[in-house]
Design a protein around this motif. Sequence first.
Motif, PDB file in Angstrom:
ATOM      1  N   VAL A  23      40.074  46.052  32.799  1.00 28.17           N
ATOM      2  CA  VAL A  23      39.695  44.911  32.100  1.00 28.17           C
ATOM      3  C   VAL A  23      39.603  43.465  33.073  1.00 28.17           C
ATOM      4  O   VAL A  23      40.478  43.207  33.954  1.00 28.17           O
ATOM      5  N   ASP A  24      38.382  43.191  33.121  1.00 26.84           N
ATOM      6  CA  ASP A  24      38.171  41.855  33.951  1.00 26.84           C
ATOM      7  C   ASP A  24      38.049  40.710  32.893  1.00 26.84           C
ATOM      8  O   ASP A  24      36.927  40.565  32.242  1.00 26.84           O
ATOM      9  N   PHE A  25      39.025  39.944  33.276  1.00 23.42           N
ATOM     10  CA  PHE A  25      39.057  38.515  32.600  1.00 23.42           C
ATOM     11  C   PHE A  25      38.216  37.586  33.327  1.00 23.42           C
ATOM     12  O   PHE A  25      38.412  37.362  34.684  1.00 23.42           O
ATOM     13  N   TRP A  26      37.095  36.956  32.868  1.00 26.25           N
ATOM     14  CA  TRP A  26      36.230  36.138  33.725  1.00 26.25           C
ATOM     15  C   TRP A  26      35.409  35.052  33.177  1.00 26.25           C
ATOM     16  O   TRP A  26      35.540  34.840  31.604  1.00 26.25           O
ATOM     17  N   ALA A  27      34.590  34.461  33.608  1.00 27.04           N
ATOM     18  CA  ALA A  27      33.841  33.182  33.128  1.00 27.04           C
ATOM     19  C   ALA A  27      32.555  33.089  33.893  1.00 27.04           C
ATOM     20  O   ALA A  27      32.696  33.326  35.230  1.00 27.04           O
ATOM     21  N   PRO A  28      31.497  32.898  33.458  1.00 28.62           N
ATOM     22  CA  PRO A  28      30.397  32.582  34.190  1.00 28.62           C
ATOM     23  C   PRO A  28      30.360  31.369  35.208  1.00 28.62           C
ATOM     24  O   PRO A  28      29.550  31.554  36.204  1.00 28.62           O
ATOM     25  N   TRP A  29      31.014  30.447  35.019  1.00 30.72           N
ATOM     26  CA  TRP A  29      31.176  29.372  35.941  1.00 30.72           C
ATOM     27  C   TRP A  29      32.368  29.605  37.107  1.00 30.72           C
ATOM     28  O   TRP A  29      32.357  28.661  37.980  1.00 30.72           O
ATOM     29  N   CYS A  30      32.810  30.667  36.964  1.00 33.41           N
ATOM     30  CA  CYS A  30      34.137  30.998  37.958  1.00 33.41           C
ATOM     31  C   CYS A  30      33.273  31.860  39.287  1.00 33.41           C
ATOM     32  O   CYS A  30      32.871  32.833  39.222  1.00 33.41           O
ATOM     33  N   GLY A  31      33.330  31.228  40.500  1.00 37.53           N
ATOM     34  CA  GLY A  31      32.872  31.824  41.570  1.00 37.53           C
ATOM     35  C   GLY A  31      33.460  33.013  42.173  1.00 37.53           C
ATOM     36  O   GLY A  31      32.816  34.077  42.317  1.00 37.53           O
ATOM     37  N   PRO A  32      34.635  33.330  41.985  1.00 40.00           N
ATOM     38  CA  PRO A  32      35.288  34.331  42.530  1.00 40.00           C
ATOM     39  C   PRO A  32      35.158  35.523  41.612  1.00 40.00           C
ATOM     40  O   PRO A  32      34.932  36.590  41.835  1.00 40.00           O
ATOM     41  N   CYS A  33      34.823  35.128  40.267  1.00 34.92           N
ATOM     42  CA  CYS A  33      34.448  36.107  39.186  1.00 34.92           C
ATOM     43  C   CYS A  33      33.359  36.699  39.467  1.00 34.92           C
ATOM     44  O   CYS A  33      32.825  37.980  39.622  1.00 34.92           O
ATOM     45  N   ARG A  34      32.260  35.821  39.966  1.00 36.10           N
ATOM     46  CA  ARG A  34      30.968  36.267  40.549  1.00 36.10           C
ATOM     47  C   ARG A  34      31.204  37.209  41.488  1.00 36.10           C
ATOM     48  O   ARG A  34      30.050  38.045  41.845  1.00 36.10           O
TER      49      ARG A  34
END
Length: 105
Positions: A23-34
């Motif tokens: 499970v990947d908890f992320w947000a579009p504005w998060c650089g490391p998530c991208r």
Amino acid sequence: MSNVYEVSDATFVEETKEGLVLVDFWAPWCGPCRMVAPVLDEISEELGDKVKIVKVNVDDNPDTSKEFGIMSIPTLLVKQNNEVKETIIGYRPKEELDEVIAKYL
């Protein structure tokens, strides 16, 4: 072909209750998530049906994020048969994620 799925508060339990799930908890504005997104795509392509990868947008799904105490993103949970086995906070290289997943295959 990548098998990375978006899930919501409404679909999370059903989509993650069986088998090995990352499970990947992320947000579009998060650089490391991208940065972690293409790594998860690669893992999905390599492992196919051995692991299911789901993404939870923390901005759109606050209930699931709160349930798991997500304070920083990206946060990855390794779930097996509806039990959280490991939590990984922050970006990690593919090799490190491969090692973690391999423990549960």
